[in-house]
Motif scaffolding. Structure first.
Motif, PDB file in Angstrom:
ATOM      1  N   VAL A 221       0.803  -1.215   0.000  1.00 47.01           N
ATOM      2  CA  VAL A 221       0.000   0.000   0.000  1.00 47.01           C
ATOM      3  C   VAL A 221       0.843   1.276   0.000  1.00 47.01           C
ATOM      4  O   VAL A 221       0.459   2.277  -0.600  1.00 47.01           O
ATOM      5  CB  VAL A 221      -0.995   0.002   1.182  1.00 47.01           C
ATOM      6  CG1 VAL A 221      -2.008  -1.115   0.997  1.00 47.01           C
ATOM      7  CG2 VAL A 221      -0.282  -0.156   2.510  1.00 47.01           C
ATOM      8  N   MET A 247      -6.415  -3.777  -2.642  1.00 52.35           N
ATOM      9  CA  MET A 247      -5.700  -3.107  -1.556  1.00 52.35           C
ATOM     10  C   MET A 247      -4.991  -1.869  -2.053  1.00 52.35           C
ATOM     11  O   MET A 247      -5.154  -0.777  -1.512  1.00 52.35           O
ATOM     12  CB  MET A 247      -4.626  -4.051  -1.006  1.00 52.35           C
ATOM     13  CG  MET A 247      -5.155  -5.139  -0.153  1.00 52.35           C
ATOM     14  SD  MET A 247      -5.562  -4.493   1.467  1.00 52.35           S
ATOM     15  CE  MET A 247      -4.575  -5.618   2.427  1.00 52.35           C
ATOM     16  N   ILE A 250      -7.313   0.851  -3.244  1.00 52.09           N
ATOM     17  CA  ILE A 250      -7.902   1.646  -2.169  1.00 52.09           C
ATOM     18  C   ILE A 250      -6.868   2.620  -1.614  1.00 52.09           C
ATOM     19  O   ILE A 250      -7.169   3.780  -1.329  1.00 52.09           O
ATOM     20  CB  ILE A 250      -8.444   0.725  -1.061  1.00 52.09           C
ATOM     21  CG1 ILE A 250      -9.633  -0.056  -1.616  1.00 52.09           C
ATOM     22  CG2 ILE A 250      -8.850   1.529   0.158  1.00 52.09           C
ATOM     23  CD1 ILE A 250     -10.114  -1.157  -0.718  1.00 52.09           C
ATOM     24  N   SER A 251      -5.658   2.131  -1.494  1.00 53.75           N
ATOM     25  CA  SER A 251      -4.586   3.017  -1.069  1.00 53.75           C
ATOM     26  C   SER A 251      -4.434   4.174  -2.055  1.00 53.75           C
ATOM     27  O   SER A 251      -4.239   5.329  -1.660  1.00 53.75           O
ATOM     28  CB  SER A 251      -3.283   2.231  -0.967  1.00 53.75           C
ATOM     29  OG  SER A 251      -2.207   3.079  -0.709  1.00 53.75           O
ATOM     30  N   SER A 254      -7.138   6.742  -1.534  1.00 53.48           N
ATOM     31  CA  SER A 254      -6.832   7.591  -0.381  1.00 53.48           C
ATOM     32  C   SER A 254      -5.815   8.661  -0.759  1.00 53.48           C
ATOM     33  O   SER A 254      -5.958   9.829  -0.405  1.00 53.48           O
ATOM     34  CB  SER A 254      -6.284   6.752   0.775  1.00 53.48           C
ATOM     35  OG  SER A 254      -7.279   5.894   1.262  1.00 53.48           O
TER      36      SER A 254
ATOM     37  N   LEU B 280      -6.057   1.763   5.731  1.00 52.64           N
ATOM     38  CA  LEU B 280      -6.110   1.938   4.300  1.00 52.64           C
ATOM     39  C   LEU B 280      -7.186   2.909   3.869  1.00 52.64           C
ATOM     40  O   LEU B 280      -7.035   3.648   2.909  1.00 52.64           O
ATOM     41  CB  LEU B 280      -6.424   0.563   3.702  1.00 52.64           C
ATOM     42  CG  LEU B 280      -5.860   0.299   2.357  1.00 52.64           C
ATOM     43  CD1 LEU B 280      -4.368   0.461   2.423  1.00 52.64           C
ATOM     44  CD2 LEU B 280      -6.259  -1.098   1.946  1.00 52.64           C
ATOM     45  N   ASN B 282     -10.098   5.858   3.818  1.00 52.30           N
ATOM     46  CA  ASN B 282      -9.994   7.297   3.933  1.00 52.30           C
ATOM     47  C   ASN B 282     -11.293   7.848   4.496  1.00 52.30           C
ATOM     48  O   ASN B 282     -12.341   7.680   3.884  1.00 52.30           O
ATOM     49  CB  ASN B 282      -9.725   7.890   2.548  1.00 52.30           C
ATOM     50  CG  ASN B 282      -9.320   9.331   2.655  1.00 52.30           C
ATOM     51  OD1 ASN B 282     -10.182  10.189   2.830  1.00 52.30           O
ATOM     52  ND2 ASN B 282      -8.035   9.579   2.581  1.00 52.30           N
TER      53      ASN B 282
END
Lengths: 339, 339
Positions: A221, A247, A250-251, A254, B280, B282
């Motif tokens: 991540v 994963m 999603i990182s 963000s 992870l 947000n």
DNA sequence: TCAAAATGCGAAAACGATTAAGACTTTTCG
DNA sequence: CGAAAAGTCTTAATCGTTTTCGCATTTTGA
């Protein structure tokens, strides 16, 4: 067995044959023996049987040993779950293989021999490691997941079609500037996806600037955040980023939000795997849902086929197979329709 | 062993004793035998040994069988990973226990006997099921995780302190209207957290309206969404919601955002578990990070202690223990400081 | 110096199943 | 009717270890 034999007034050998359904015991005696065995709560002693037959009804699972993260890897855990269910319904238990038994080091192959495993499924590991290669080429029946060896049946997710679907979907949504963060280059999964990526791009007439394609380790991540940040700072930044898994995707989301941009308003995002995770986040991720339980199940079926044909040392062992399991594109809400 | 014996010019018995470090073999002979054993690539046959000693160096893992979701449960997977690592370093492999071997049903206890397992760790399951209770009360060494039985060593996460920490933290951040969606009421984890919740609330002088506390199954993301929606529609809605785990918390966050409110601007959110997931998303989740690897490790240590003391049928078996493993509050960014 | 104790090793019986080979009964059929 | 075939069951060897007991040989110590 002795007790059952006495109780039925027959020899131990007869009990054994009755339980194993040999043809030289009369149907009547079989029934009688089985009933009393049941009544007396008899269960065979696997160790004794193993000693005589070299069969343990136990299958080994080999996966990433070093990082100690395999099990928490949702994709793998889910595949394993499918494998486990199918194996168990066929009378096999599953046991993990590793290299450090009792602080001593032994090879994977040695561990399998030591434990008397009937077969092994190999997944989620560095397939180029000599030790792994040795195991696969050994006399122990083996099935690999997401990697193809020459002499070994394999079950792989359809990464080619998966990536193709993603690209076509993005194209149809109007995206033309597509970046791809791909996983470790030395894995087959990555190679397949990369091939699909470039071939599909070519067939769609998409131009992919080289700097849009970078390596980003699976599930890493932090690396995903760094790569993402680099991509969105480009003067000619992509309208969409494809990640190696959910994963990292999603990182990435963000990171994009952190830099003040919105998903999918400014940047669209696509993941890969389609686990629970992907539906959960906000907005839900556009991703490929891999058919994990089918992959696991098929691996178990093929492995047990091989094991049992070996056991009967029948002349024709089952052929080496290449199973490909399709995934499914989940639209989610992280890809914007371009005008 | 026969080959080693011949090669060394000693009897098989001597080889066995040398390998097992018996005291009636001279140090010199031991060394000689061990070296040639090593050289010849000798590994003991576990089946034969098991037959003689009733020890398999194999530990069973019992977890939720029905839903087939246990492995994909991040918390459990992570605990298991810790358990596995510790067991393996002590020379034990781990095997899954279930009830459907080869399409027949056998009890968990029967499965353990059948497989000759040295011990079992029980986790993530309905601890009130008669079959589970029978296993725990059987002669097989057992350790439970996150549940306490009378006659059985257990390792539990410190849910009391965890919940207390959450509540005190929220209080310090100025929250006074705190809702709590708790997991299934019939689990010990839930009971402990509920007790901590009410006792801490009382000691802080917090008033908790009954309608603020509802059941919401662990990891049940749909239910979490529904409960959340009910909470935020209340005329006197809470300023903060505590969830049973990270999954549901994230689902809650999504639901809150969907209804047009912001996290933590309008509603603060707290999860539980502190896996990768929580960092992870947000904004990153405020949660309790459970020390999963320590829980797994400790369970393995205690279980193997029990196994090995049983094996030497020493008079004093190790006492039944209650291990409690502390977690840690991770502030995250889903709790707002109230003015 | 010599009996007693200690040391180092081997023979053989288990552990609980499987299975080849053989023995006894019954059936088949020319 | 009688020999071969078929059917049913038993005997005993075996898988690879561990472990008890006993036998030499060496060491100890009064």
């Amino acid at each position: 067995m002795k007790d059952v034999a006495e109780s039925c007034g027959v020899s131990i050998a007869t009990v054994s044959k009755a339980m194993n359904d040999h043809s030289d015991i009369s149907e009547e005696t079989k029934q009688r023996i089985r009933r009393t065995a049941e009544k007396m709560g008899y269960f065979p002693n696997l160790a004794a049987r193993a000693l005589k037959t070299n069969r343990t009804y136990n299958i080994g699972v080999l996966y990433e040993d070093e990082a100690h993260s395999g099990l928490t890897h949702e994709y793998f855990a889910s595949v394993l779950e499918g494998f486990k269910a199918e194996s168990e319904s066929r009378g096999y238990d599953i046991t993990f293989i590793n290299r450090t038994v009792s602080n001593k080091t032994m090879s994977y192959y040695e561990h399998c021999k030591y434990r008397g495993l009937d077969g092994v499924v190999v997944a989620c590991i560095d397939f180029y490691e000599p030790d792994v290669v040795a195991l696969v080429n050994s006399s122990i029946p083996t099935v690999t997941i997401d990697h193809v060896f020459k002499n070994c049946t394999s079950v792989v997710s359809d990464n080619y079609t998966g990536m193709e679907d993603i690209l076509r979907y993005l194209y149809n949504m109007g995206h033309r500037k597509i970046a791809y963060l791909h996983g470790e280059s030395d894995t087959e999964v990555t190679k397949t996806r990369l091939t699909a990526f470039y071939e599909t791009a070519a067939s769609l007439g998409l131009e992919i600037p080289p700097e849009y394609v970078m390596e980003c380790d699976y599930c890493h991540v932090q690396m995903a955040a760094i790569r993402t940040s680099r991509l969105i700072k480009m003067t000619d930044r992509p309208s969409c980023i494809i990640y190696p898994d959910d994963m990292t995707a999603i990182s990435g989301v963000s990171e994009i939000k952190r830099s003040g941009l919105s998903v999918p308003g400014d940047i669209s995002v696509v993941g890969y795997d389609g686990g629970l995770l992907s539906e959960l986040v906000n907005p839900p991720l556009t991703t490929i849902k891999q058919n994990t339980s089918q992959i696991g199940k098929l691996a178990a079926i093929r492995l047990i086929e091989t094991i049992e044909s070996y056991a009967q040392n029948s002349q024709e062992t089952p052929p080496v197979r290449r199973e490909v399991v399709e995934g499914e594109l989940i639209p989610g809400k992280t890809v914007r329709k371009m005008n």
